[in-house]
Design a protein around this motif. Structure first.
Motif, PDB file in Angstrom:
ATOM      1  N   THR A   1       0.808  -1.220   0.000  1.00 45.34           N
ATOM      2  CA  THR A   1       0.000   0.000   0.000  1.00 45.34           C
ATOM      3  C   THR A   1       0.842   1.271   0.000  1.00 45.34           C
ATOM      4  O   THR A   1       0.670   2.121  -0.886  1.00 45.34           O
ATOM      5  N   PRO A   2       1.766   1.483   0.945  1.00 44.64           N
ATOM      6  CA  PRO A   2       2.568   2.705   0.872  1.00 44.64           C
ATOM      7  C   PRO A   2       3.521   2.726  -0.310  1.00 44.64           C
ATOM      8  O   PRO A   2       3.806   3.801  -0.855  1.00 44.64           O
ATOM      9  N   LEU A   3       4.004   1.559  -0.737  1.00 47.50           N
ATOM     10  CA  LEU A   3       4.878   1.535  -1.915  1.00 47.50           C
ATOM     11  C   LEU A   3       4.116   2.021  -3.141  1.00 47.50           C
ATOM     12  O   LEU A   3       4.647   2.789  -3.950  1.00 47.50           O
ATOM     13  N   ALA A   4       2.865   1.591  -3.285  1.00 50.32           N
ATOM     14  CA  ALA A   4       2.057   2.020  -4.418  1.00 50.32           C
ATOM     15  C   ALA A   4       1.732   3.509  -4.332  1.00 50.32           C
ATOM     16  O   ALA A   4       1.844   4.248  -5.313  1.00 50.32           O
ATOM     17  N   VAL A   5       1.330   3.953  -3.157  1.00 51.32           N
ATOM     18  CA  VAL A   5       0.931   5.346  -2.980  1.00 51.32           C
ATOM     19  C   VAL A   5       2.107   6.295  -3.155  1.00 51.32           C
ATOM     20  O   VAL A   5       1.977   7.364  -3.768  1.00 51.32           O
ATOM     21  N   LEU A   6       3.268   5.912  -2.650  1.00 47.63           N
ATOM     22  CA  LEU A   6       4.422   6.807  -2.637  1.00 47.63           C
ATOM     23  C   LEU A   6       5.239   6.776  -3.922  1.00 47.63           C
ATOM     24  O   LEU A   6       5.898   7.761  -4.259  1.00 47.63           O
ATOM     25  N   LEU A   7       5.206   5.650  -4.641  1.00 46.64           N
ATOM     26  CA  LEU A   7       6.160   5.468  -5.732  1.00 46.64           C
ATOM     27  C   LEU A   7       5.540   5.286  -7.116  1.00 46.64           C
ATOM     28  O   LEU A   7       6.283   5.241  -8.107  1.00 46.64           O
ATOM     29  N   LEU A   8       4.223   5.172  -7.205  1.00 49.46           N
ATOM     30  CA  LEU A   8       3.601   4.912  -8.498  1.00 49.46           C
ATOM     31  C   LEU A   8       2.660   6.048  -8.898  1.00 49.46           C
ATOM     32  O   LEU A   8       2.168   6.796  -8.051  1.00 49.46           O
ATOM     33  N   SER A   9       2.397   6.121 -10.203  1.00 49.69           N
ATOM     34  CA  SER A   9       1.430   7.088 -10.713  1.00 49.69           C
ATOM     35  C   SER A   9       0.031   6.658 -10.290  1.00 49.69           C
ATOM     36  O   SER A   9      -0.187   5.499  -9.912  1.00 49.69           O
ATOM     37  N   PRO A  10      -0.951   7.560 -10.334  1.00 50.38           N
ATOM     38  CA  PRO A  10      -2.314   7.205  -9.890  1.00 50.38           C
ATOM     39  C   PRO A  10      -2.882   5.965 -10.573  1.00 50.38           C
ATOM     40  O   PRO A  10      -3.493   5.115  -9.917  1.00 50.38           O
ATOM     41  N   ASP A  11      -2.707   5.839 -11.886  1.00 52.87           N
ATOM     42  CA  ASP A  11      -3.250   4.672 -12.593  1.00 52.87           C
ATOM     43  C   ASP A  11      -2.555   3.385 -12.159  1.00 52.87           C
ATOM     44  O   ASP A  11      -3.206   2.354 -11.914  1.00 52.87           O
ATOM     45  N   GLN A  12      -1.233   3.430 -12.092  1.00 53.89           N
ATOM     46  CA  GLN A  12      -0.477   2.253 -11.654  1.00 53.89           C
ATOM     47  C   GLN A  12      -0.838   1.891 -10.218  1.00 53.89           C
ATOM     48  O   GLN A  12      -0.986   0.711  -9.871  1.00 53.89           O
ATOM     49  N   ARG A  13      -0.941   2.912  -9.397  1.00 57.01           N
ATOM     50  CA  ARG A  13      -1.265   2.718  -7.981  1.00 57.01           C
ATOM     51  C   ARG A  13      -2.595   1.993  -7.824  1.00 57.01           C
ATOM     52  O   ARG A  13      -2.701   1.016  -7.069  1.00 57.01           O
ATOM     53  N   SER A  14      -3.603   2.449  -8.530  1.00 60.83           N
ATOM     54  CA  SER A  14      -4.930   1.844  -8.412  1.00 60.83           C
ATOM     55  C   SER A  14      -4.920   0.377  -8.825  1.00 60.83           C
ATOM     56  O   SER A  14      -5.509  -0.477  -8.146  1.00 60.83           O
ATOM     57  N   LEU A  15      -4.234   0.069  -9.926  1.00 63.45           N
ATOM     58  CA  LEU A  15      -4.187  -1.310 -10.404  1.00 63.45           C
ATOM     59  C   LEU A  15      -3.492  -2.216  -9.399  1.00 63.45           C
ATOM     60  O   LEU A  15      -4.000  -3.300  -9.061  1.00 63.45           O
ATOM     61  N   LEU A  16      -2.335  -1.784  -8.905  1.00 59.17           N
ATOM     62  CA  LEU A  16      -1.601  -2.624  -7.955  1.00 59.17           C
ATOM     63  C   LEU A  16      -2.394  -2.823  -6.670  1.00 59.17           C
ATOM     64  O   LEU A  16      -2.446  -3.944  -6.139  1.00 59.17           O
ATOM     65  N   LEU A  17      -3.020  -1.775  -6.167  1.00 63.60           N
ATOM     66  CA  LEU A  17      -3.793  -1.897  -4.929  1.00 63.60           C
ATOM     67  C   LEU A  17      -4.992  -2.825  -5.113  1.00 63.60           C
ATOM     68  O   LEU A  17      -5.310  -3.618  -4.220  1.00 63.60           O
ATOM     69  N   TRP A  18      -5.651  -2.754  -6.268  1.00 63.52           N
ATOM     70  CA  TRP A  18      -6.750  -3.682  -6.550  1.00 63.52           C
ATOM     71  C   TRP A  18      -6.246  -5.117  -6.567  1.00 63.52           C
ATOM     72  O   TRP A  18      -6.884  -6.028  -6.010  1.00 63.52           O
TER      73      TRP A  18
END
Length: 217
Positions: free
Chosen positions: A94-111
């Motif tokens: 979760t923090p890796l996605a939020v801190l290091l990825l773009s919004p689109d990438q973040r959403s996909l990884l978190l899903w």
């Protein structure tokens, strides 16, 4: 984190549970520091998710392995112990996605990681007696779900963050292999294979905590 003493280990090692017990206050303090020093409210929330899942993992494990709880208590704690493995995987992402990825990438990884974690939780709760060779690869598959984003972690977080993320993943994976094979088993009376597994878990958590801290600060 199945209690293997029932079959493979007639004598529970005397150090069983102490490593994770020591991590309970450490994870609590480290989590508070991480949340307080995060740069944005969004980062603080993501770090809070990570910190809570880590604290739950170590606390439940310590309670489970240090006590004798009877059949009902053992069954409940065992399920919670297994559930927390999926939670810490998704919580770390979760923090890796939020801190290091773009919004689109973040959403996909978190899903991906949270849907996978919920599916894994349902599987372990409904079939707590599943064999190790079946459910251990599930932990590994979910844990390496972010591998596609490693170039993005490098670009955004830098080499140190990437190295720590990969090192933590390898340490968690080594622990999973030790857990599945029940080897090495250096001292069944004091420090058995499960303690090796717990030691690798602590080392992996530490590596990921430092990586998330570098990204969050």
């Amino acid at each position: 984190m199945e209690r293997a003493a029932d079959v493979a280990e007639p004598i529970k090692p005397r150090l069983r549970g102490w490593l994770h017990g020591g991590m309970v206050p450490a994870a609590l303090i480290a989590g508070i520091v991480l949340i307080c020093l995060a740069r944005t409210p969004q980062a603080a929330l993501a770090c809070a998710v990570y910190s809570v899942t880590a604290w739950l993992l170590f606390t439940t494990s310590a309670i489970y392995y240090r006590g004798t709880w009877g059949p009902l208590g053992e069954a409940l704690l065992r399920r919670l112990d297994h559930v927390n493995i999926f939670l810490i995987i998704a919580g770390t992402c979760t923090p890796l996605a939020v801190l290091l990825l773009s919004p689109d990438q973040r959403s996909l990884l978190l899903w991906i990681v949270w849907a996978g974690a919920l599916a894994g939780i349902a599987f372990r709760v409904l079939w707590v007696g599943a064999p190790r060779w079946l459910y251990t690869p599930c932990y590994l598959a979910l844990g390496w779900a972010p591998v596609y984003y490693l170039p993005d972690f490098l670009h955004t977080g830098g080499a140190a963050v990437l190295v720590l993320i990969v090192a933590g993943g390898l340490l968690y994976s080594a622990g999973a292999v030790v857990y599945a094979l029940q080897r090495p088993d250096p001292s069944p009376r004091w420090f058995g294979f499960h303690e090796v597994f717990h030691a690798l878990t602590v080392a992996a958590f530490t590596a990921h905590y430092i990586a998330i801290s570098l990204a969050a600060y």
